[in-house]
Design an enzyme around this catalytic site. Sequence first.
Site, mmCIF file in Angstrom:
data_model
loop_
_atom_site.group_PDB
_atom_site.id
_atom_site.type_symbol
_atom_site.label_atom_id
_atom_site.label_comp_id
_atom_site.label_asym_id
_atom_site.label_seq_id
_atom_site.Cartn_x
_atom_site.Cartn_y
_atom_site.Cartn_z
ATOM 1 N N HIS A 82 0.854 -1.184 0.000
ATOM 2 C CA HIS A 82 0.000 0.000 0.000
ATOM 3 C C HIS A 82 0.889 1.232 0.000
ATOM 4 C CE1 HIS A 82 -3.436 2.548 0.934
ATOM 5 N NE2 HIS A 82 -2.614 3.215 1.731
ATOM 6 N N ASP A 161 -15.144 2.028 7.185
ATOM 7 C CA ASP A 161 -14.174 3.033 6.734
ATOM 8 C C ASP A 161 -14.821 4.008 5.752
ATOM 9 O OD1 ASP A 161 -11.463 4.174 6.462
ATOM 10 O OD2 ASP A 161 -11.711 3.495 4.405
ATOM 11 N N ARG A 168 -15.174 12.111 8.336
ATOM 12 C CA ARG A 168 -13.900 12.768 8.671
ATOM 13 C C ARG A 168 -13.581 13.878 7.672
ATOM 14 N NH1 ARG A 168 -9.896 8.163 8.206
ATOM 15 N NH2 ARG A 168 -8.366 9.796 8.573
ATOM 16 N N SER A 183 -7.716 3.339 9.263
ATOM 17 C CA SER A 183 -8.392 3.343 7.963
ATOM 18 C C SER A 183 -7.593 2.518 6.949
ATOM 19 C CB SER A 183 -8.538 4.804 7.504
ATOM 20 O OG SER A 183 -8.845 4.884 6.145
ATOM 21 N N LYS A 187 -8.337 -1.885 5.722
ATOM 22 C CA LYS A 187 -8.532 -2.355 4.337
ATOM 23 C C LYS A 187 -7.483 -3.402 3.965
ATOM 24 C CE LYS A 187 -8.894 2.030 3.434
ATOM 25 N NZ LYS A 187 -9.020 3.387 2.967
HETATM 26 N N1 URA Z 1 -5.787 6.850 3.135
HETATM 27 C C1 URA Z 1 -6.765 6.100 3.693
HETATM 28 O O1 URA Z 1 -7.114 5.035 3.175
HETATM 29 N N2 URA Z 1 -7.341 6.547 4.824
HETATM 30 C C2 URA Z 1 -6.995 7.691 5.444
HETATM 31 O O2 URA Z 1 -7.546 8.016 6.452
HETATM 32 C C3 URA Z 1 -5.987 8.467 4.833
HETATM 33 C C4 URA Z 1 -5.394 8.019 3.690
#
Ligand code: URA
Length: 428
Positions: A82, A161, A168, A183, A187
């Site tokens: 990621h 999320d 947010r 977050s 994932k």
């Molecule tokens: N990328 C994400 O997936 N979540 C966040 O909160 C910030 C960046």
Amino acid sequence: MKIIDLINKKKRSAELTKEEIEFFIDGFVKGQIPDYQASAFLMSIWFNGMNNKETSLLTNAMVSSGDTMDLSFIKGKTVDKHSTGGVGDKLSLTVSPIIASLGISLAKMSGRGLGHTGGTIDKLEAIEGLNTELTKEQFNKTIQETGMVIAGQTANLVPADKKLYALRDVTGTVDSIPLIASSIMSKKIASGANSIVLDVKVGSGAFMKTIDEARELASVMVSIGESLGRKTIAVLSNMDQPIGRYVGNRLEVLEAYELLSGEYEEDLYELTVEISKQLLISTGDFTEDQAVKAIEESLASGKALQTFKRFLEAQGGKVDSIFNEKHKFKIAVKSPRDGYISKIDSEEVGMASLMLGAGRENKDSVINHATGVEIHKKIGNKVSAGDTLFTLYTDTENINEISDRLLNATVINEERVEKTNSILEVVK
Ligand code: URA
């Protein structure tokens, strides 16, 4: 349990329990906790933070809010990567085929870009015929046949999320380390791989502007991953200039193809080798030296390139279309003076690429896959007045504002400037 009590507890910086965190996620996802109370709760986390244990519990509760991928049908190890998002970041396209060519599977759920540049899915959609909306059967078949797959997020992964991020975004609570870490990691955990490598970008155009913030985010994410049973490694990498030579969807796929064919910018190569190396090490089957040797061998033998082509074809893509130039004009932006490049503000290059149509202004914007920016000179390069600094691949000749933006983004020093390191630190 009442949400008002949890808000008050976090407001006073007390540690939340597993039951309290699960109560919040469950109630929020089911719509039983209204947005105004969820916002107050998020803001109390923004101010007072969460310790690693709370952040890990939050991540786990978020994972449990939806489906998880079961990759147990894959023989051998599975890994995932990621990136926190950089300009010109086409690492998923360079790293995945190298890893897959070495017998390790990389199943990636990716997003479209919101903001200055396209996401991995946008880049792949620059290839004619390529399908990223895969059924479960197509997803499984592709990874079994090619060792890699990159698909849009179709499964109901981490609905908590999606709902939390939307809130947010409008309540000033995105830039909180525990909220970002949970977050991202929720994932990754839900995507099912055995081990995870995180590329945490530092600098302009990145979420984390300083190395200290990036190090903290990285160590929280590594701690979450390890506490939830996934080997996790984070690489901190430099965004003081865009990555590689191109920013723009088709152009970035072309650059990935070129790297796999042996032609590359140094920074993209260094990053590709580092992320690939950490992915191999994360499996527990490679030492550092073995990993580097395997990567070099995969590139030199053409195995990584063959894997890339097989993967593109398996997802319906016409490989030759990578070379189809569909932009209307190619316009050079020239250096106003002599000197040495000391900085190219990545965010501004990202904005220039967005203005050319390669990124999205809002979630409904239609992306132009053909346009983008070519960067001819990088930090440390000597330039003379009149040298081409950038080439714009554009559908309009009206580019004055864009070329001004790029020139303002480029700092040219009189004195010699050293090339900067792409890799800053590794956090394990
Ligand atoms: N990328 C994400 O997936 N979540 C966040 O909160 C910030 C960046």
